[in-house]
Design a protein around this motif. Structure first.
Motif, PDB file in Angstrom:
ATOM      1  N   GLU A  97       0.827  -1.214   0.000  1.00  0.00           N
ATOM      2  CA  GLU A  97       0.000   0.000   0.000  1.00  0.00           C
ATOM      3  C   GLU A  97       0.861   1.264   0.000  1.00  0.00           C
ATOM      4  N   MET A 134      -5.148  -0.431  -4.562  1.00  0.00           N
ATOM      5  CA  MET A 134      -5.404  -0.168  -3.151  1.00  0.00           C
ATOM      6  C   MET A 134      -6.651  -0.913  -2.689  1.00  0.00           C
ATOM      7  N   PHE A 157     -11.442   4.989  -2.789  1.00  0.00           N
ATOM      8  CA  PHE A 157     -10.010   5.228  -2.984  1.00  0.00           C
ATOM      9  C   PHE A 157      -9.718   6.170  -4.145  1.00  0.00           C
ATOM     10  N   ILE A 159      -6.476   7.337   0.032  1.00  0.00           N
ATOM     11  CA  ILE A 159      -5.431   6.313   0.078  1.00  0.00           C
ATOM     12  C   ILE A 159      -4.439   6.626   1.191  1.00  0.00           C
ATOM     13  N   ASP A 162      -6.664  -3.449   0.383  1.00  0.00           N
ATOM     14  CA  ASP A 162      -7.599  -3.210   1.474  1.00  0.00           C
ATOM     15  C   ASP A 162      -8.444  -4.448   1.740  1.00  0.00           C
ATOM     16  N   VAL A 211      -3.817   4.182   4.427  1.00  0.00           N
ATOM     17  CA  VAL A 211      -2.525   3.526   4.643  1.00  0.00           C
ATOM     18  C   VAL A 211      -2.014   3.803   6.052  1.00  0.00           C
TER      19      VAL A 211
END
Length: 219
Positions: free
Chosen positions: A117, A127, A166, A172, A131, A176
């Motif tokens: 990520e 992503m 995202f 994002i 996730d 993260v």
């Protein structure tokens, strides 16, 4: 969709196979299978010599209906928002259980996901995959079979709204950072911290999705 949307309210007569075929442009055989399928999903009750009557799916339907909706992506905000609320119930619990049960060998795969990520230029699609893998790993570590099976059924819709999420500015980067703290809490076997971070992440995701869809704030 018409039943769930209220076009055919509970207790009302459902169209005959001939009427269904004409309205939706399908064959009589397909219409017959449609009625059978809707009955199995708890949406219709077929009565001999009386045709089909629309059931109250809120009391008659089961998880099979939800799985069907997810599989065919027949979703709107009426499904997405309750799904996000449900995730907060089960995944906050799962995060705490994962922190209590995870062993040393379980941490490395979580670190690997967070490392991916953090790569520069990660796309919303990539992503979304990371996730999902992280949340799935935590659900599996929780050891709760029912949560695992239900979570598996969410995948098509999960990807749909998390890709939207995202694509939003800052989503994002924020996620993260949250994932890093979440994995650290699990590494430390701090169940309370894991639950707090998971709740924070899911609340943030719901708020941003609501904003993107132009829906009022939740609780």
């Amino acid at each position: 969709k018409d039943i769930l949307g209220g076009s055919y309210p509970p207790g009302s007569r459902f169209p005959s196979e001939r009427e269904i075929a004409a309205k939706y442009g399908i064959s009589r055989a397909t219409a017959r299978e449609t009625v059978k399928s809707l009955s199995q999903l708890g949406l219709l009750a077929t009565r001999p010599q009386s045709g089909s009557v629309v059931s109250d799916y809120e009391t008659e339907a089961s998880l099979d209906l939800l799985i069907h909706i997810m599989k065919h992506r027949e979703v709107d905000t009426g499904i997405i928002l309750p799904l996000m609320e449900f995730r907060k119930v089960v995944e906050v619990h799962a995060a705490g259980s994962a922190a209590e049960k995870a062993g040393e060998d379980d941490i490395a795969p979580l670190d690997e996901i967070v490392s991916r990520e953090r790569e520069a230029g990660i796309t919303p699609e990539d992503m979304t995959t990371c996730d999902y893998e992280l949340h799935l790993a935590l659900v599996r570590l929780s050891g709760n079979l029912v949560i695992k099976l239900v979570f598996n059924s969410f995948r098509p819709v999960y990807r749909m709204y998390t890709e939207l999420f995202f694509g939003l500015s800052g989503a994002i980067e924020t996620t993260v950072e949250q994932h890093g703290r979440l994995v650290d809490a699990i590494r430390s076997k701090d169940a309370d911290a894991a639950r707090r971070v998971m709740a924070e992440a899911l609340d943030y995701g719901e708020r941003r999705v609501r904003e993107a869809l132009g829906i009022g704030a939740g609780r």
